[in-house]
Design an enzyme around this catalytic site. Structure first.
Site, mmCIF file in Angstrom:
data_model
loop_
_atom_site.group_PDB
_atom_site.id
_atom_site.type_symbol
_atom_site.label_atom_id
_atom_site.label_comp_id
_atom_site.label_asym_id
_atom_site.label_seq_id
_atom_site.Cartn_x
_atom_site.Cartn_y
_atom_site.Cartn_z
ATOM 1 N N ARG A 18 0.910 -1.153 0.065
ATOM 2 C CA ARG A 18 -0.088 0.122 0.141
ATOM 3 C C ARG A 18 0.889 1.213 0.130
ATOM 4 N NH1 ARG A 18 -3.471 -2.169 4.866
ATOM 5 N NH2 ARG A 18 -1.778 -3.503 5.115
ATOM 6 N N LYS A 25 8.871 -1.570 3.598
ATOM 7 C CA LYS A 25 8.113 -0.696 4.453
ATOM 8 C C LYS A 25 8.944 -0.362 5.588
ATOM 9 C CE LYS A 25 4.004 -2.501 5.986
ATOM 10 N NZ LYS A 25 2.541 -2.323 6.424
ATOM 11 N N THR A 83 0.900 -13.028 8.507
ATOM 12 C CA THR A 83 1.636 -12.797 9.684
ATOM 13 C C THR A 83 1.652 -14.241 10.489
ATOM 14 O OG1 THR A 83 -0.779 -12.144 10.391
ATOM 15 C CG2 THR A 83 1.031 -10.231 10.132
ATOM 16 N N GLY A 143 -7.913 -5.063 12.268
ATOM 17 C CA GLY A 143 -8.752 -6.121 12.549
ATOM 18 C C GLY A 143 -9.473 -5.628 14.015
ATOM 19 N N ASN A 175 -7.390 -4.400 16.862
ATOM 20 C CA ASN A 175 -6.068 -5.397 17.286
ATOM 21 C C ASN A 175 -4.800 -4.469 16.619
ATOM 22 O OD1 ASN A 175 -4.195 -7.190 17.152
ATOM 23 N ND2 ASN A 175 -4.702 -7.988 15.398
ATOM 24 N N TYR A 372 35.728 30.977 1.524
ATOM 25 C CA TYR A 372 35.506 29.696 1.437
ATOM 26 C C TYR A 372 36.934 29.198 2.221
ATOM 27 C CZ TYR A 372 36.385 24.723 0.256
ATOM 28 O OH TYR A 372 36.667 23.325 0.285
ATOM 29 N N ALA A 429 45.466 42.562 1.091
ATOM 30 C CA ALA A 429 44.303 42.463 0.446
ATOM 31 C C ALA A 429 44.734 42.111 -1.078
ATOM 32 C CB ALA A 429 43.096 43.706 0.370
HETATM 33 C C1 UD1 Z 1 -2.412 -6.523 10.710
HETATM 34 C C2 UD1 Z 1 -3.625 -7.533 11.574
HETATM 35 C C3 UD1 Z 1 -4.614 -6.706 11.952
HETATM 36 C C4 UD1 Z 1 -4.210 -5.243 12.920
HETATM 37 C C5 UD1 Z 1 -3.049 -4.521 12.115
HETATM 38 C C6 UD1 Z 1 -2.451 -3.672 13.078
HETATM 39 C C7 UD1 Z 1 -3.116 -9.563 10.447
HETATM 40 C C8 UD1 Z 1 -3.899 -10.482 9.644
HETATM 41 N N1 UD1 Z 1 -4.010 -8.546 10.375
HETATM 42 O O1 UD1 Z 1 -2.958 -5.957 9.725
HETATM 43 O O2 UD1 Z 1 -5.500 -7.388 12.607
HETATM 44 O O3 UD1 Z 1 -5.332 -4.596 13.163
HETATM 45 O O4 UD1 Z 1 -2.051 -5.479 11.806
HETATM 46 O O5 UD1 Z 1 -1.397 -2.957 12.652
HETATM 47 O O6 UD1 Z 1 -2.243 -9.797 11.199
HETATM 48 N N2 UD1 Z 1 4.367 -9.312 7.839
HETATM 49 C C9 UD1 Z 1 5.529 -10.179 7.783
HETATM 50 N N3 UD1 Z 1 5.162 -11.421 6.946
HETATM 51 C C10 UD1 Z 1 4.153 -11.332 6.257
HETATM 52 C C11 UD1 Z 1 3.148 -10.332 6.292
HETATM 53 C C12 UD1 Z 1 3.212 -9.393 7.253
HETATM 54 O O7 UD1 Z 1 6.654 -10.239 8.577
HETATM 55 O O8 UD1 Z 1 3.981 -12.320 5.553
HETATM 56 C C13 UD1 Z 1 4.726 -8.173 8.869
HETATM 57 C C14 UD1 Z 1 4.727 -6.866 7.779
HETATM 58 O O9 UD1 Z 1 6.010 -6.452 7.710
HETATM 59 C C15 UD1 Z 1 4.147 -5.958 9.183
HETATM 60 C C16 UD1 Z 1 3.392 -6.814 10.027
HETATM 61 O O10 UD1 Z 1 3.732 -8.085 9.687
HETATM 62 O O11 UD1 Z 1 5.154 -5.090 9.756
HETATM 63 C C17 UD1 Z 1 1.917 -6.563 9.907
HETATM 64 O O12 UD1 Z 1 1.634 -6.776 8.547
HETATM 65 P P1 UD1 Z 1 0.449 -5.965 7.662
HETATM 66 O O13 UD1 Z 1 0.598 -6.709 6.262
HETATM 67 O O14 UD1 Z 1 1.045 -4.540 7.701
HETATM 68 O O15 UD1 Z 1 -0.978 -6.241 8.415
HETATM 69 P P2 UD1 Z 1 -2.105 -5.143 8.504
HETATM 70 O O16 UD1 Z 1 -3.016 -5.507 7.172
HETATM 71 O O17 UD1 Z 1 -1.904 -4.055 9.098
HETATM 72 CA CA CA Z 2 0.146 -2.775 9.090
#
Ligand code: UD1
Ligand code: CA
Length: 478
Positions: A18, A25, A83, A143, A175, A372, A429
């Site tokens: 995004r 990110k 995640t 979430g 969340n 300078y 000078a």
């Molecule tokens: C996530 C939560 C959501 C919460 C929000 C809070 C899930 C499914 N959703 O959504 O409920 O409200 O965070 O900020 O968890 N990441 C990895 N590996 C992956 C995917 C993500 O390490 O495969 C890391 C990302 O780099 C990031 C974090 O996990 O730092 C969260 O991932 P992101 O995709 O931003 O989740 P959200 O859609 O924000």
């Molecule tokens: Ca996030």
């Protein structure tokens, strides 16, 4: 608190689709530092860096390089499948710990005190999973927390934005993406996650319902300040977190006695330190590890990066200072440029359109206009006239110019380095100095002046006569 029974996992493998950026990110910056660095700094206040595991994946090499100096451990998530999958990849690393805290690399404003509260609550509740939540003005995109019953500490499920049923759209508790888990039940049920959701990913959030179904206790604690747990998923969110962090930095400094006029117009990085009774005018940028003493004034439009300023320093309007130090009582600007490794001595003056680089100026030395000074040493009390240039570069190599104490370098002189001017010497000078000048000498190297009285008037008369003759010979009408 250091507890070898506790590890922290920071999820930082995601791409950040995004953000529409080529940079991962978690390396996007707020307050002058990558998102991930803020989270690591907070985590390091809870456990030693050797118990912090950062899950890396998208552009893992860049992320690894950015955090190498912190001493945290890294876990590879080669393919980013959500995640839940990030924690599955960390399973081997965390299996020896009794509990883990999970932080998100893109939730950077979280304070160690809040993480500590989550950890204490998790232990007191003897929960398998404890979720840090908040109730921000606008919960869109996050979430939502489905409590087991109104007012209950227990949670039935976390529902992602895209899966919200119409009657769940009103749920305001979100969340944070920050959790505590007892490791045994987490690992026992982690394999039960599925990808049957809007994104086709393994959601860590599904662990709430899974653990509860397995008879484990899942609870949530609401953070007092929702601002701390906001995520940075878009550039607009990133910029608003940056603004919040800078506002907090300005508030911290003002509470400590620093006057910042129009703090909303200033850009002050998180690690900047300023002593009380210093005044920062509007539209100033203070970046990196900049330290400023007491009774200083930084006037508008100046940008100061990684510099140390002593007490009672005045930086006038529109100066650029980088990687340099300025001792007490010095006066800089307006429109001065201190490039890296400039060391400006006590009570020294650097004036309009003066540029320094790797220059050391002694106590009370002055370069007030249009000079300078590169690769130069200027002794205590020496005066550098307007337009003086140290010629430090021969097209291949850089050379130093050494000027002693209480010397006087006349305006518009050039000093061709390597060259030195001794203590107390005077350079006339307009001189071009190519040989060392001993102490207390006069060096002048310019053509002698020739004055011819009446010469200009005579020339003017001759010219006017020629013009009159020319006009006479011109044909009519031209
Ligand atoms: C996530 C939560 C959501 C919460 C929000 C809070 C899930 C499914 N959703 O959504 O409920 O409200 O965070 O900020 O968890 N990441 C990895 N590996 C992956 C995917 C993500 O390490 O495969 C890391 C990302 O780099 C990031 C974090 O996990 O730092 C969260 O991932 P992101 O995709 O931003 O989740 P959200 O859609 O924000
Ligand atoms: Ca996030």
């Amino acid at each position: 608190m250091q507890d070898a029974k506790l590890a922290i996992v920071i999820m930082a493998a995601g791409k950040g689709t995004r953000l529409k950026s080529r940079r991962p990110k978690v390396l996007h910056e707020i307050g002058g530092k990558p998102l991930l660095s803020h989270v690591i700094a907070a985590a390091s206040r809870i456990v030693a860096p050797g118990h912090i595991y950062v899950v890396v994946g998208h552009q893992a090499d860049r992320v690894r390089e950015a955090v190498a100096h912190t001493g945290v451990r890294l876990v590879e998530q080669a393919e980013q499948r959500g995640t839940g999958h990030a924690i599955q990849c960390a399973a081997g690393a965390i299996s020896g710990y009794g509990n883990i805290l999970v932080l998100s690399g893109d939730v950077p404003l979280i304070r160690p005190e809040t993480i500590e509260q989550l950890w204490q609550f998790h232990q007191s509740q003897q929960a398998a999973m404890t979720i840090l939540t908040a109730a921000p003005e606008d919960p869109t995109g996050y979430g939502r927390i489905l409590r087991a019953a109104p007012g209950s500490p227990e949670v039935a499920a976390i529902v992602e934005q895209k899966s919200l049923a119409p009657d769940q759209l009103g749920l305001r508790e979100i969340n944070s993406g920050i959790y505590a888990f007892r490791t045994a039940p987490l690992l026992a049920h982690l394999g039960e996650l599925t990808t049957g959701n809007a994104h086709g990913e393994f959601y860590l959030t599904d662990m709430a319902a899974l653990l509860r179904k397995a008879g484990e206790r899942v609870v949530a604690i609401e953070a007092a300040d929702a601002a701390e747990i906001l995520g940075a998923n878009t550039i607009a969110e990133l910029v608003s977190l940056d603004q919040a962090l800078r506002a907090a930095t300005a508030a911290r400094l003002m509470a400590a006695g620093v006057t910042i006029f129009r703090p909303d117009t200033c850009v002050i990085d998180a690690e900047v330190e300023i002593a009380p009774d210093t005044v920062i005018e509007p539209y100033v940028q203070l970046l990196g590890k900049t330290t400023i003493g007491t009774e200083c004034r930084i006037r508008s439009y100046s940008v100061i990066e990684n510099c140390t300023l002593g007490d009672d320093v005045l930086v006038r309007q529109s100066c650029v200072l980088a990687e340099s130090s300025v001792a007490g009582g010095a006066r800089i600007g307006p429109f001065a440029h201190l490039r890296p490794e400039s060391r400006i001595g006590e009570n020294a003056h650097i004036g309009n359109f003066v540029e320094t680089k790797k220059a050391v100026l002694g106590k009370g030395a002055k370069a007030n206009h249009l000079a300078y000074l590169g690769d130069a040493e200027v002794g205590d009390g020496t005066n550098i006239g307007a337009g003086v240039i140290t010629v430090n570069y021969d097209g291949v190599l850089k050379h130093r110019t050494r000027i002693g104490k209480n010397a006087f370098i006349g305006s518009d002189s050039t000093l061709i380095a390597p060259v030195s001017v001794g203590d107390g010497s005077l350079v006339g000078a307009g001189s071009c100095i190519t040989h060392d000048v001993p102490a207390d000498a006069l060096a002048v190297s310019r053509a002698r002046q020739v004055t011819k009285e009446g010469w200009a008037a005579a020339r003017r008369a001759r010219r006017q006569q020629s013009k009159a003759e020319q006009n006479k010979t011109k044909p009519e009408g031209e």
